[in-house]
Design an enzyme around this catalytic site. Structure first.
Site, PDB file in Angstrom:
ATOM      1  N   PRO A  85       0.823  -1.211   0.000  1.00 30.92           N
ATOM      2  CG  PRO A  85      -0.569  -1.450   1.843  1.00 30.92           C
ATOM      3  CD  PRO A  85       0.608  -2.054   1.155  1.00 30.92           C
ATOM      4  CD  GLU A 112       1.584  -4.891  10.384  1.00 36.18           C
ATOM      5  OE1 GLU A 112       0.587  -5.587  10.607  1.00 36.18           O
ATOM      6  OE2 GLU A 112       1.518  -3.740   9.915  1.00 36.18           O
ATOM      7  NE  ARG A 154      -6.408  -6.578 -20.704  1.00 38.72           N
ATOM      8  CZ  ARG A 154      -6.607  -5.464 -21.431  1.00 38.72           C
ATOM      9  NH1 ARG A 154      -5.822  -4.409 -21.268  1.00 38.72           N
ATOM     10  NH2 ARG A 154      -7.593  -5.391 -22.306  1.00 38.72           N
ATOM     11  CG  ASP A 169     -10.072  -3.093 -22.931  1.00 44.76           C
ATOM     12  OD1 ASP A 169     -11.103  -3.177 -23.610  1.00 44.76           O
ATOM     13  OD2 ASP A 169      -9.396  -4.078 -22.585  1.00 44.76           O
TER      14      ASP A 169
HETATM   15  N1  JAB Z   1      -2.714  -1.862  -1.947  1.00 42.39           N
HETATM   16  C1  JAB Z   1      -1.793  -2.869  -2.046  1.00 42.39           C
HETATM   17  S1  JAB Z   1      -0.872  -3.044  -3.430  1.00 42.39           S
HETATM   18  C2  JAB Z   1      -1.602  -3.812  -0.973  1.00 42.39           C
HETATM   19  C3  JAB Z   1      -0.670  -4.821  -0.880  1.00 42.39           C
HETATM   20  C4  JAB Z   1      -0.885  -5.407   0.353  1.00 42.39           C
HETATM   21  N2  JAB Z   1      -1.902  -4.768   0.940  1.00 42.39           N
HETATM   22  O1  JAB Z   1      -2.366  -3.782   0.136  1.00 42.39           O
END
Ligand code: JAB
Length: 242
Positions: A85, A112, A154, A169
Site C-alpha cells: 500500500p 506488516e 494481457r 479498453d
Molecule cells: N494496496 C496494495 S498493493 C496492498 C498490498 C498489500 N496490501 O495492500
C-alpha cells in the site's frame, strides 16, 4: 516474458494458470514459476517473520529469508515488483512499461510487510519497484500481484484473444485517460431497455462519435480527476461540446 512469484501461499497464485494467461503459460509463450518462501527458511519451524524493531502491532517478514529467495529467483536483469500500500500507484502506463521487461519477479509480503532492507539490498543489483494497486490494505501482496500480472500480460503479443481490446479498453492506447464507453449486444431490447439506435445505424462515423462522447461523459461524471489531466491538444471541437 518470465514471471516468478514468491509467496508463503503459493496456491493463491493458481489463477495464473487459468484462461488466456494460463494458455500462454501452457504453450510456453510465458514462463511462470511460483515459489514457496518457506523453502528459504532456515529454522525447523520454517519461520519467515519476526517482531518489529521499535515495537508496534504485527510481524515483519525477515530479511535473511527474503534476501536468500531473491538471490536465487531474481538474477541480474530481472525487475522485482513488491506490492505494498506504500508503493507508487500502479497504472495502465506502468503496466505498459512492465510489459516491455523480460523477467518480472513478484515478492508477495504478508503481515506488516518485508523488512525494508530486503528492498534496499535487492536494489543494489536489480530494479526494484514497490507498487500499490490502490489506497486500501489487503491481507498480503498475492492478490495485488495477480492484478499487476494480468494487467501486464494481457498487453503481450498473442496473449489477448482480441489485441484490439488492449487499445479500446478504458485507459487503452486508443483512448488514453478516458473511461471506456458503454457496450451492448443482442437482444436489441432487454427488459424494456433498448440499445442506443446509433449503434444499429451502420453509420461508423456516427458510432465512433457517440462512443467518444459517452467516454467523455462517463469520465467527467465518474473520474473528474482524469478529465483535469487530459491534454487539451487531444480534444477536438466536438469533444469540447460534450
Ligand atoms: N494496496 C496494495 S498493493 C496492498 C498490498 C498489500 N496490501 O495492500
Amino acid at each position: 516474458m518470465r514471471l516468478d512469484v514468491v509467496s508463503i501461499f503459493p496456491e493463491y497464485l493458481a489463477p495464473l494458470r487459468q484462461s488466456l494467461l494460463g494458455r500462454a503459460v501452457a504453450d510456453g509463450r510465458i514462463q511462470l514459476e511460483v515459489h514457496d518462501l518457506r523453502r528459504w527458511a532456515t529454522d525447523r519451524h520454517r519461520s519467515v517473520d519476526d517482531t518489529p524493531y521499535g515495537g508496534g502491532a504485527g510481524m515483519v517478514m525477515r530479511p535473511d529469508v527474503w534476501a536468500a529467495a531473491l538471490d536465487d529467483v531474481a538474477p541480474a536483469g530481472a525487475t522485482v515488483v513488491v506490492p505494498t500500500p506504500a508503493g507508487h500507484p500502479f497504472s495502465q502506463a506502468t503496466a505498459a512499461d512492465l510489459a516491455r521487461r523480460e523477467h518480472l519477479v513478484f515478492a508477495c509480503g504478508r503481515y506488516e510487510g518485508l523488512d525494508q532492507r530486503v528492498v534496499l539490498d535487492a536494489a543494489r543489483r536489480v530494479e526494484v519497484l514497490e507498487l500499490s494497486i490502490g489506497d486500501y490494505v489487503l491481507a498480503g501482496g498475492e492478490v495485488a500481484a495477480l492484478v499487476v500480472i494480468e494487467a501486464v500480460t494481457r498487453l503481450l503479443p498473442g496473449v489477448l484473444g482480441n489485441p484490439e481490446s488492449a487499445v479500446t479498453d478504458s485507459f487503452g492506447e486508443g483512448s488514453p485517460g478516458l473511461l471506456e464507453h458503454p457496450a451492448y449486444t443482442r437482444p436489441v431490447e432487454f427488459r424494456g431497455l433498448a440499445v442506443p439506435p446509433v449503434l444499429l445505424s451502420g453509420n461508423h462515423a456516427a458510432i465512433a462519435r457517440w462512443r467518444r462522447d459517452e467516454s467523455l461523459r462517463r469520465t467527467a461524471r465518474r473520474r473528474p480527476d482524469l478529465v483535469a489531466r487530459l491534454d487539451p491538444a487531444t480534444l477536438d471541437a466536438a469533444d469540447r461540446a460534450v
